[in-house]
Design a protein around this motif. Structure first.
Motif, PDB file in Angstrom:
ATOM      1  N   PRO A 193      41.121-125.257  22.088  1.00  0.00           N
ATOM      2  CA  PRO A 193      40.057-124.472  21.408  1.00  0.00           C
ATOM      3  C   PRO A 193      39.609-123.462  21.468  1.00  0.00           C
ATOM      4  O   PRO A 193      39.597-122.538  20.278  1.00  0.00           O
ATOM      5  CB  PRO A 193      39.452-125.671  22.154  1.00  0.00           C
ATOM      6  CG  PRO A 193      40.106-127.179  22.398  1.00  0.00           C
ATOM      7  CD  PRO A 193      41.099-126.250  22.884  1.00  0.00           C
ATOM      8  N   SER A 202      35.156-127.136  18.695  1.00  0.00           N
ATOM      9  CA  SER A 202      35.723-125.304  18.091  1.00  0.00           C
ATOM     10  C   SER A 202      36.861-125.440  16.507  1.00  0.00           C
ATOM     11  O   SER A 202      36.968-124.183  15.927  1.00  0.00           O
ATOM     12  CB  SER A 202      36.582-125.626  19.252  1.00  0.00           C
ATOM     13  OG  SER A 202      36.051-125.643  20.629  1.00  0.00           O
ATOM     14  N   ASP A 232      38.137-120.244  19.071  1.00  0.00           N
ATOM     15  CA  ASP A 232      36.844-120.360  18.823  1.00  0.00           C
ATOM     16  C   ASP A 232      36.827-118.290  18.855  1.00  0.00           C
ATOM     17  O   ASP A 232      36.291-117.757  18.489  1.00  0.00           O
ATOM     18  CB  ASP A 232      36.437-120.102  20.757  1.00  0.00           C
ATOM     19  CG  ASP A 232      35.920-121.899  20.832  1.00  0.00           C
ATOM     20  OD1 ASP A 232      35.559-121.993  19.991  1.00  0.00           O
ATOM     21  OD2 ASP A 232      35.999-122.107  22.507  1.00  0.00           O
TER      22      ASP A 232
END
Length: 263
Positions: free
Chosen positions: A30, A88, A34
């Motif tokens: 994730p 995310s 991000d």
């Protein structure tokens, strides 16, 4: 923000995002998405007018990293995968879709799973002839994500999207080009040169108008004709009143090349 899983380089108004986990074939936890979303949110302050996304080493992105723990939270299991997508992966894909700058992906190797969605989220997807695209989910008992269920039927039609998702077979770059899934397949050694040449051309263009074009194309996929005509008129008013609109008109009248600033 200091990045842990990507590298960002900016030159000539072009930002290059490189997924930098070659030891994992750039499988993306994730955090990677991000970080990509953070770059997209900062293009204005960084002076970026076009983005290139690529991968380090032999892969573009082999999918989500199902074995990683990101900030102490495993993304394995149904609830973990759901939270990772909601928090995310999906926000990053939406940020790319809504970005104000054009995006080029340079697919240097496998683009699988959500890595396939990431590659195809670009306005122009270039791929090395040795690269391939893979909707691998059926092979591990999962379902497509990262917007693939929306994206693939619109790019190549229901039959070919069904083939990719239900059979889970590799789609070589040249076949992807012949299907119209990607912009171009090129020799591996020419990939980054071609991607950067295209990105610099876009960055030197009227990027305010290009950003509106991106959104207009996406919106038109969901709108009726009359609504699209109205939306075009509104965008044209904004473009014509912009500094680039005035510069483009003046350059045309003066028979010279326009100097666009993206404003």
């Amino acid at each position: 923000m200091s990045y842990q899983t990507i590298r960002l380089e900016v030159a000539d108004a072009v930002g290059v995002i490189t997924i930098a986990r070659p030891e994992r074939l750039n499988a993306a936890p994730p955090r990677t998405f991000d970080e990509i979303r953070d770059v997209v949110s900062r293009v204005g302050e960084l002076g970026i007018r076009a983005l290139v996304i690529t991968g380090e080493g032999r892969a573009f992105c082999s999918g989500a990293d199902l074995t990683a723990e990101d900030d102490g939270q495993s993304i394995t299991g149904g609830e973990g995968a759901y939270k990772a997508l909601k928090n995310s992966y999906n926000p990053a894909m939406l940020a790319l879709a809504q970005a104000d700058v054009p995006i080029v992906s340079a697919v240097n190797g496998v683009a699988a799973g959500i890595g396939c969605s990431l590659a195809l989220a670009a306005d122009f997807t270039l791929a090395a002839r040795s690269a391939y695209f893979l909707q691998a989910f059926v092979n591990i008992g999962l379902v497509p994500d990262g917007g693939a269920s929306w994206m693939l039927p619109r790019l190549v039609g229901k039959a070919r999207a069904t083939e990719m998702m239900l059979l889970g077979e590799r789609l070589p770059a040249e076949k992807a080009e012949s299907w119209g899934l990607i912009y171009k397949a090129v020799d591996a050694e020419a990939l980054m040169d071609e991607a950067m040449t295209l990105a610099r051309r876009l960055a030197a263009g009227p990027t305010l108008a290009i950003g509106m074009m991106r959104k207009g194309i996406a919106d038109a996929l969901e709108q009726d004709y009359a609504t699209t005509l109205d939306a075009e008129a509104g965008r044209q008013r904004k473009a014509a009143d912009s500094a680039d609109g005035h510069e483009g008109t003046l350059a045309f009248l003066e028979k010279r090349k326009a100097n666009f600033t993206g404003k």
